[in-house]
Scaffold this active site. Sequence first.
Site, PDB file in Angstrom:
ATOM      1  CE  LYS A   1      -7.194   2.465   1.812  1.00 17.36           C
ATOM      2  NZ  LYS A   1      -7.629   3.836   2.045  1.00 17.36           N
TER       3      LYS A   1
ATOM      4  CG  ASN B   1      -0.067   9.057   1.984  1.00 18.86           C
ATOM      5  OD1 ASN B   1       0.961   9.017   2.635  1.00 18.86           O
ATOM      6  ND2 ASN B   1      -1.238   8.670   2.466  1.00 18.86           N
TER       7      ASN B   1
ATOM      8  NE  ARG C   1      -7.126  11.817  -3.830  1.00 22.03           N
ATOM      9  CZ  ARG C   1      -7.293  11.270  -2.630  1.00 22.03           C
ATOM     10  NH1 ARG C   1      -7.988  11.856  -1.723  1.00 22.03           N
ATOM     11  NH2 ARG C   1      -6.778  10.089  -2.311  1.00 22.03           N
TER      12      ARG C   1
ATOM     13  CE1 TYR D   1      -4.012   1.259  -0.720  1.00 18.95           C
ATOM     14  CE2 TYR D   1      -3.480   2.798   1.018  1.00 18.95           C
ATOM     15  CZ  TYR D   1      -4.259   2.443  -0.061  1.00 18.95           C
ATOM     16  OH  TYR D   1      -5.262   3.256  -0.491  1.00 18.95           O
TER      17      TYR D   1
ATOM     18  CG  ASP E   1     -10.512   4.911   4.054  1.00 20.52           C
ATOM     19  OD1 ASP E   1     -10.783   4.905   5.262  1.00 20.52           O
ATOM     20  OD2 ASP E   1      -9.365   4.763   3.612  1.00 20.52           O
ATOM     21  CG  ASP E   2     -10.187   8.851  -0.124  1.00 20.25           C
ATOM     22  OD1 ASP E   2      -9.083   8.355   0.105  1.00 20.25           O
ATOM     23  OD2 ASP E   2     -10.945   8.448  -1.026  1.00 20.25           O
TER      24      ASP E   2
ATOM     25  CD  GLU F   1      -9.789   4.324  -0.486  1.00 22.05           C
ATOM     26  OE1 GLU F   1     -10.573   3.868   0.350  1.00 22.05           O
ATOM     27  OE2 GLU F   1      -8.860   5.091  -0.193  1.00 22.05           O
ATOM     28  CG  ASP F   2      -7.629   7.233  -3.610  1.00 18.32           C
ATOM     29  OD1 ASP F   2      -7.914   7.714  -2.494  1.00 18.32           O
ATOM     30  OD2 ASP F   2      -6.504   6.787  -3.870  1.00 18.32           O
TER      31      ASP F   2
HETATM   32  P1  NAD Z   1      -8.476  16.705  -2.315  1.00 16.59           P
HETATM   33  O1  NAD Z   1      -8.160  16.795  -3.756  1.00 16.59           O
HETATM   34  O2  NAD Z   1      -9.887  16.507  -1.900  1.00 16.59           O
HETATM   35  O3  NAD Z   1      -7.987  18.037  -1.574  1.00 16.59           O
HETATM   36  C1  NAD Z   1      -6.798  18.705  -1.827  1.00 16.59           C
HETATM   37  C2  NAD Z   1      -6.946  20.111  -1.288  1.00 16.59           C
HETATM   38  O4  NAD Z   1      -5.683  20.764  -1.343  1.00 16.59           O
HETATM   39  C3  NAD Z   1      -7.913  20.995  -2.066  1.00 16.59           C
HETATM   40  O5  NAD Z   1      -8.772  21.642  -1.160  1.00 16.59           O
HETATM   41  C4  NAD Z   1      -7.023  22.041  -2.703  1.00 16.59           C
HETATM   42  O6  NAD Z   1      -7.670  23.307  -2.781  1.00 16.59           O
HETATM   43  C5  NAD Z   1      -5.886  22.101  -1.724  1.00 16.59           C
HETATM   44  N1  NAD Z   1      -4.664  22.655  -2.305  1.00 16.59           N
HETATM   45  C6  NAD Z   1      -4.137  22.428  -3.521  1.00 16.59           C
HETATM   46  N2  NAD Z   1      -3.013  23.145  -3.675  1.00 16.59           N
HETATM   47  C7  NAD Z   1      -2.826  23.824  -2.528  1.00 16.59           C
HETATM   48  C8  NAD Z   1      -1.843  24.752  -2.075  1.00 16.59           C
HETATM   49  N3  NAD Z   1      -0.824  25.088  -2.845  1.00 16.59           N
HETATM   50  N4  NAD Z   1      -1.978  25.231  -0.834  1.00 16.59           N
HETATM   51  C9  NAD Z   1      -3.005  24.897  -0.053  1.00 16.59           C
HETATM   52  N5  NAD Z   1      -3.960  24.033  -0.427  1.00 16.59           N
HETATM   53  C10 NAD Z   1      -3.870  23.513  -1.656  1.00 16.59           C
HETATM   54  O7  NAD Z   1      -7.553  15.571  -1.737  1.00 16.59           O
HETATM   55  P2  NAD Z   1      -7.644  14.841  -0.300  1.00 16.59           P
HETATM   56  O8  NAD Z   1      -8.435  13.597  -0.418  1.00 16.59           O
HETATM   57  O9  NAD Z   1      -8.048  15.819   0.727  1.00 16.59           O
HETATM   58  O10 NAD Z   1      -6.133  14.366  -0.122  1.00 16.59           O
HETATM   59  C11 NAD Z   1      -5.092  15.316  -0.007  1.00 16.59           C
HETATM   60  C12 NAD Z   1      -3.808  14.623   0.422  1.00 16.59           C
HETATM   61  O11 NAD Z   1      -3.992  14.004   1.673  1.00 16.59           O
HETATM   62  C13 NAD Z   1      -3.310  13.533  -0.524  1.00 16.59           C
HETATM   63  O12 NAD Z   1      -1.913  13.581  -0.616  1.00 16.59           O
HETATM   64  C14 NAD Z   1      -3.697  12.279   0.165  1.00 16.59           C
HETATM   65  O13 NAD Z   1      -2.812  11.195  -0.138  1.00 16.59           O
HETATM   66  C15 NAD Z   1      -3.534  12.680   1.604  1.00 16.59           C
HETATM   67  N6  NAD Z   1      -4.319  11.827   2.471  1.00 16.59           N
HETATM   68  C16 NAD Z   1      -3.655  11.140   3.432  1.00 16.59           C
HETATM   69  C17 NAD Z   1      -4.346  10.283   4.260  1.00 16.59           C
HETATM   70  C18 NAD Z   1      -3.641   9.539   5.341  1.00 16.59           C
HETATM   71  O14 NAD Z   1      -4.163   8.575   5.863  1.00 16.59           O
HETATM   72  N7  NAD Z   1      -2.469   9.944   5.733  1.00 16.59           N
HETATM   73  C19 NAD Z   1      -5.707  10.110   4.083  1.00 16.59           C
HETATM   74  C20 NAD Z   1      -6.371  10.841   3.084  1.00 16.59           C
HETATM   75  C21 NAD Z   1      -5.652  11.708   2.291  1.00 16.59           C
END
Ligand code: NAD
Length: 548
Positions: A171, A405, A153, A101, A265-266, A242-243
């Site tokens: 997953k 990530n 995504r 993963y 999950d996200d 998911e994603d």
């Molecule tokens: P998403 O596309 O829904 O959200 C991304 C957000 O980032 C948007 O609101 C966008 O406006 C904002 N953004 C983009 N560029 C930016 C900048 N320069 N400055 C500030 N904000 C900015 O995506 P998501 O599902 O929220 O996921 C985002 C990240 O979080 C991914 O890398 C994902 O892998 C990670 N994530 C990690 C976990 C974990 O378990 N650690 C879980 C979910 C998501």
Amino acid sequence: MNAPATAAGTIPTGLALLQDPVFNKGTAFTERERDALGLHGLLPPRVHTQAEQVGRVLNNLRRLPTDLDKYIFLTALHDRNETLFFRLVMENAEEIMPLIYTPTVGLGCQLYGRIYRRARGLFITAKDAGRVKQVLRNWNQKAGLIVVTDGERILGLGDLGAQGMGIPVGKLSLYTACAGMHPSLCLPITLDVGTQNQELLDDPLYIGLAQNRVRGEAYDALVEEFVTAANEVFPGVLIQFEDFANANAFRLLHKYQDRICTFNDDIQGTASVALAGLMSAVRITGKSLADTRVLFQGAGEAAVGIADLITASLVAKGMPEAEAKKRCWLVDSKGLVVASRTDLTEHKRHYAHEHAAIGDLASAVNALKPQAIIGVAAVGKAFSKPIVEAMSAINERPIVFALSNPTSKSECTAQEAYEWSGGRAIFACGSPFAPVTLNGKTFVPRQGNNSYIFPGVGLGAVAVKTRRVTNEMFLAAAETLAGMVSEADLAQGSIYPSLSQMRAVSATIATAVATVAFDRGLAGVPRPADIGEYVRSQMYEPSYPTYA
Ligand code: NAD
């Protein structure tokens, strides 16, 4: 020869048995089994134990030069001998989870077409509109849990189209390895509606439909047909989204969460693991969650999901909702999310507070003086040295979660967080980082990864056949996870338990989720005397059955 029957069905014999990943035991078939199942000559004569096989596989794995090679090797093992694959993952979770993963699965998805060997799961495409039920029936097995993506995504990597299939596959492997979800219940699905990723469209080895994404009504109709058909073919199935890109993710969650057994999950899993991390972190800062202002870098699924669950947690403790929401502030690509902005989507507006406009994260930190910053924007290096230093000037123990990530998108490394804060940061990361030694003290950062949460939530939900998955269940999961963090964990900077405890963590979370399902009248089975015992009795053990 009459093939023996097991709970999983009648097992094949001879070569067909060795080529069936569910029943195959490789060199572990005993003499009696080799007699009964026509295996003599088809295997080398020496019989090995499963433990010896694990040792051999682990040696071979460790000799491989890159993580991608290891990902391919593990995929091949999964396709060859499912029981051995899960035994290996379970016994070596810390080493192998990052290979099946995050972070390796990101590269696995980017190159899915190039490394493709054998299909796993179901691809439902835009061309299947009108016959989705028929495609689902082609699965020809039962399913209790579907993980579905449309590939738009994938982690922080964007639109990978049908190659996002690596995510549901990965997953579901975690579901089995971490929570003992029986592999025969698991169905990975990709809704292939096309991609906007030109590089993939130009790649002759891309595996998906060579077209741009279907949007609007046709997209919604396909999802609706899928959800309806899935519930007809697999009654009561849990569907984990998911994603998906955030516009669809929020919409689909709101559309389906009160209608079928589903979660995203996200949004919800991430929220639960991050809230658990905050609950652990405030044990170190000595402040309550109510006294902790959280500033998010990002305003998407993860950020809003986390903010919503923080709010729910404070409301559950008696704080009015409007006040609870003020604990959470968001920064998106245009700056601080404030009430005067006219460019905000619905999900951001809930956290658009009255404040002067601020253009960037560093200025927002200085203006709002938060106790915690959480990075979920997939913008690598966003937590710069001045930002971590400012957090450390404001707080004795600044909370710094770099959750994006894969590793390339991490807001800062563990080394940077500890170094720039003089060893005071309470740090969690989305992708794994090795322990860091600073001034003689070793810090062990742990992943704020939703794999602490979703396997247990899914196990609890499937075990008791809950009709809905509710936010209260994610709140219970967060509290349960936080409750499993020991003082020794906290002392070394770990705000989550060790990954090696994953099965115990998942079983405990599943019990908490199942209890909510019973308490709310959502469960589809009679309440057992001991819910924990009942949940644990449903967990898959990757041990070879005896066939003869
Ligand atoms: P998403 O596309 O829904 O959200 C991304 C957000 O980032 C948007 O609101 C966008 O406006 C904002 N953004 C983009 N560029 C930016 C900048 N320069 N400055 C500030 N904000 C900015 O995506 P998501 O599902 O929220 O996921 C985002 C990240 O979080 C991914 O890398 C994902 O892998 C990670 N994530 C990690 C976990 C974990 O378990 N650690 C879980 C979910 C998501």
